[in-house]
Structures are given as C-alpha cells and as structure tokens.
Design an enzyme around this catalytic site. Sequence first.
Site, PDB file in Angstrom:
ATOM      1  N   LYS A  55     -17.970 -51.881 -22.930  1.00 58.55           N
ATOM      2  CA  LYS A  55     -17.466 -50.512 -23.039  1.00 58.55           C
ATOM      3  C   LYS A  55     -16.423 -50.225 -21.967  1.00 58.55           C
ATOM      4  O   LYS A  55     -16.643 -50.508 -20.793  1.00 58.55           O
ATOM      5  CB  LYS A  55     -18.618 -49.501 -22.927  1.00 58.55           C
ATOM      6  CG  LYS A  55     -19.502 -49.402 -24.156  1.00 58.55           C
ATOM      7  CD  LYS A  55     -20.496 -48.268 -24.034  1.00 58.55           C
ATOM      8  CE  LYS A  55     -21.360 -48.138 -25.278  1.00 58.55           C
ATOM      9  NZ  LYS A  55     -20.586 -47.719 -26.460  1.00 58.55           N
ATOM     10  N   HIS A  58     -26.586  -7.668 -26.172  1.00 61.66           N
ATOM     11  CA  HIS A  58     -26.705  -9.133 -26.215  1.00 61.66           C
ATOM     12  C   HIS A  58     -28.156  -9.609 -26.273  1.00 61.66           C
ATOM     13  O   HIS A  58     -28.405 -10.807 -26.153  1.00 61.66           O
ATOM     14  CB  HIS A  58     -25.990  -9.802 -25.033  1.00 61.66           C
ATOM     15  CG  HIS A  58     -24.569  -9.386 -24.863  1.00 61.66           C
ATOM     16  ND1 HIS A  58     -23.642  -9.438 -25.882  1.00 61.66           N
ATOM     17  CD2 HIS A  58     -23.906  -8.886 -23.779  1.00 61.66           C
ATOM     18  CE1 HIS A  58     -22.469  -9.010 -25.446  1.00 61.66           C
ATOM     19  NE2 HIS A  58     -22.598  -8.663 -24.186  1.00 61.66           N
ATOM     20  N   PRO A  85     -26.519 -23.913 -19.247  1.00 63.20           N
ATOM     21  CA  PRO A  85     -27.826 -24.438 -18.824  1.00 63.20           C
ATOM     22  C   PRO A  85     -27.931 -25.937 -19.085  1.00 63.20           C
ATOM     23  O   PRO A  85     -27.590 -26.413 -20.170  1.00 63.20           O
ATOM     24  CB  PRO A  85     -28.804 -23.657 -19.700  1.00 63.20           C
ATOM     25  CG  PRO A  85     -28.077 -22.404 -20.057  1.00 63.20           C
ATOM     26  CD  PRO A  85     -26.631 -22.809 -20.198  1.00 63.20           C
ATOM     27  N   GLU A  86     -28.378 -26.688 -18.086  1.00 62.75           N
ATOM     28  CA  GLU A  86     -28.582 -28.121 -18.235  1.00 62.75           C
ATOM     29  C   GLU A  86     -30.075 -28.406 -18.318  1.00 62.75           C
ATOM     30  O   GLU A  86     -30.894 -27.489 -18.305  1.00 62.75           O
ATOM     31  CB  GLU A  86     -27.910 -28.862 -17.079  1.00 62.75           C
ATOM     32  CG  GLU A  86     -26.393 -28.655 -17.059  1.00 62.75           C
ATOM     33  CD  GLU A  86     -25.672 -29.647 -16.169  1.00 62.75           C
ATOM     34  OE1 GLU A  86     -26.245 -30.689 -15.824  1.00 62.75           O
ATOM     35  OE2 GLU A  86     -24.513 -29.382 -15.812  1.00 62.75           O
ATOM     36  N   ARG A 140     -22.468 -14.872 -25.223  1.00 59.42           N
ATOM     37  CA  ARG A 140     -21.417 -15.604 -25.945  1.00 59.42           C
ATOM     38  C   ARG A 140     -21.865 -16.069 -27.331  1.00 59.42           C
ATOM     39  O   ARG A 140     -21.066 -16.598 -28.097  1.00 59.42           O
ATOM     40  CB  ARG A 140     -20.955 -16.805 -25.106  1.00 59.42           C
ATOM     41  CG  ARG A 140     -20.330 -16.381 -23.782  1.00 59.42           C
ATOM     42  CD  ARG A 140     -19.853 -17.554 -22.957  1.00 59.42           C
ATOM     43  NE  ARG A 140     -18.739 -18.274 -23.593  1.00 59.42           N
ATOM     44  CZ  ARG A 140     -18.121 -19.305 -23.042  1.00 59.42           C
ATOM     45  NH1 ARG A 140     -18.507 -19.756 -21.860  1.00 59.42           N
ATOM     46  NH2 ARG A 140     -17.126 -19.898 -23.664  1.00 59.42           N
TER      47      ARG A 140
END
Length: 271
Positions: free
Chosen positions: A152, A91, A2-3, A110
């Site tokens: 950078k 789960h 998930p973002e 997970r």
Amino acid sequence: MPELPEVETTLRGIEPHIQRQRITEVIIRQPQLRWPIPSNLDQLLAGKKVLSCQRRAKYLLLNIGNGFVIIHLGMSGSLRIIPSETPAEKHDHVDIVFDNNKTLRYHDPRRFGAVLWVEPPFEQHKLFSQLGPEPLTDDFDGKRLFTLSRQKKTPAKTFIMDNKTVVGVGNIYANEALFMAGIHPRRAAGKISLQRYIKLAGAIKQVLRKAIAEGGTTLKDFVGGDGKPGYFQQQLNVYGRSSLPCVKCDRPLKEIKISARSTVFCSNCQR
C-alpha cells in the site's frame, strides 16, 4: 466530530439510566437527519424494554429484543438523560421516553447524525458489514496492520483511519498515536515494518484508553447537563498544537493536510 472515546463515554453515561427500562413513547420533532428517521419508530419501540446498550465503531445500539435502535452522533450530535417534563429546545430532534420519568434526548444542530432501526443480526446492515475490528480488542494488533498494509502506498495516517482497517481511530487520536509511535503520518503504509506496527497498535490502544478514562470524569454531565463529554480538555501531544514546541525535542510542530484533515506532527521525532 465525536470520536470513539466520546461515543464510548456517551454509552457509559446513558446506559445506567435506560437499560432494563420500558419505553413509553418516541417523540420525533425533526424526521430528516442524515437519513430519514423511520416514521413507525414509536410503534416499534413503545412498550418495549431496552435489554442492553452497546457500541460498534462510532454507532450506539439499543437492543430492544426484536431489533436495534442505531444512533450516530454525526458532526454535532449529543445525547443526554433528562426529566421527561423538560421542555424541548431548538435542535432537540428526538426523545425516547421511559416509564421511570426519564427521557433520552437527541440534540443535533447540524442534523448530520442518525436515528435508525434494524432487525437482527445488525452486523449484516450496510453500516456494519464492512467494518474492521474494534481497536481495544484482541482482534486488533500490529500483525493485522502489517498484513493489511503490504504494497500500500496510502499514507500511514489515512491507513489507520480507514474503518476497514480498524474502527474508531479518528483524526485526533490518529495524530496522537502516530506521534507516540514515532511514525511520520505521510509515510507509505507498505513501507512500515512489523515492529513499528506493533508499536503503533499499542499506541492506538493507549491513547484511546486514556481518552476514555479521562472522559469518565464527566459522566455526571449526562444527567440534566449538555450531554457532551469533556475530552477536548485533555492534554494532547500534537493535535491542535501546530508551531508549538514538541513535548519530546522542543522543535516546532508542523501542520499539513492529509485527505483534507489537519495533521500535526514532529518532523524530528516522527520518521
């Protein structure tokens, strides 16, 4: 994984059902996620109301008044609102039960997510103290990217995915934003001009807003559904489209690995 848009839609999905509601109990079936769940979480929460819900980066925070429940969905976690009598399945690790006969259920095959407790101010917790600004606020813009990037040699994609630079720009949306801005993902961050960073910051905001807006159509799924918003159904320009024609120039998209993450781009449109 998930973002930020998925987490934001999760927040919008659960908030109407739990805000201002009183917690009656917390059921912990699996105490060991990424970190151990506090063993006294039920004692801390029982009888308290959820005063507000918010998101910081990819973390959800439930404000209980004297502290915050921190929830992170990890790699495979999800939250859903269900009737309290709904039997637990495999789960289903944590239930936060409310007196309106609804339960916030945390599901994580997970077990790489987290359910934690922190006393205020939560911003001082180690998970939050080093985070950069939220991408959809005025604190994030092209000038910030330009200033932080000087000298950078880090690839542009790695730079914008660094949570110290800006939070919540995960792999999918980094691919998409760099394509929209016409920036090669491997270009050194310090070699990008201010004007190009202004364009990139705008692209990041645009792609995240679009993803959140599209996810909003799945809010009904948080009541009795699987708790998973349907972001990945949206039309993406590059992510997941390796070797397919570029939507701008028709040339085949290329795929490389940057920091072990799949990176798809157009070698013609991105410089």
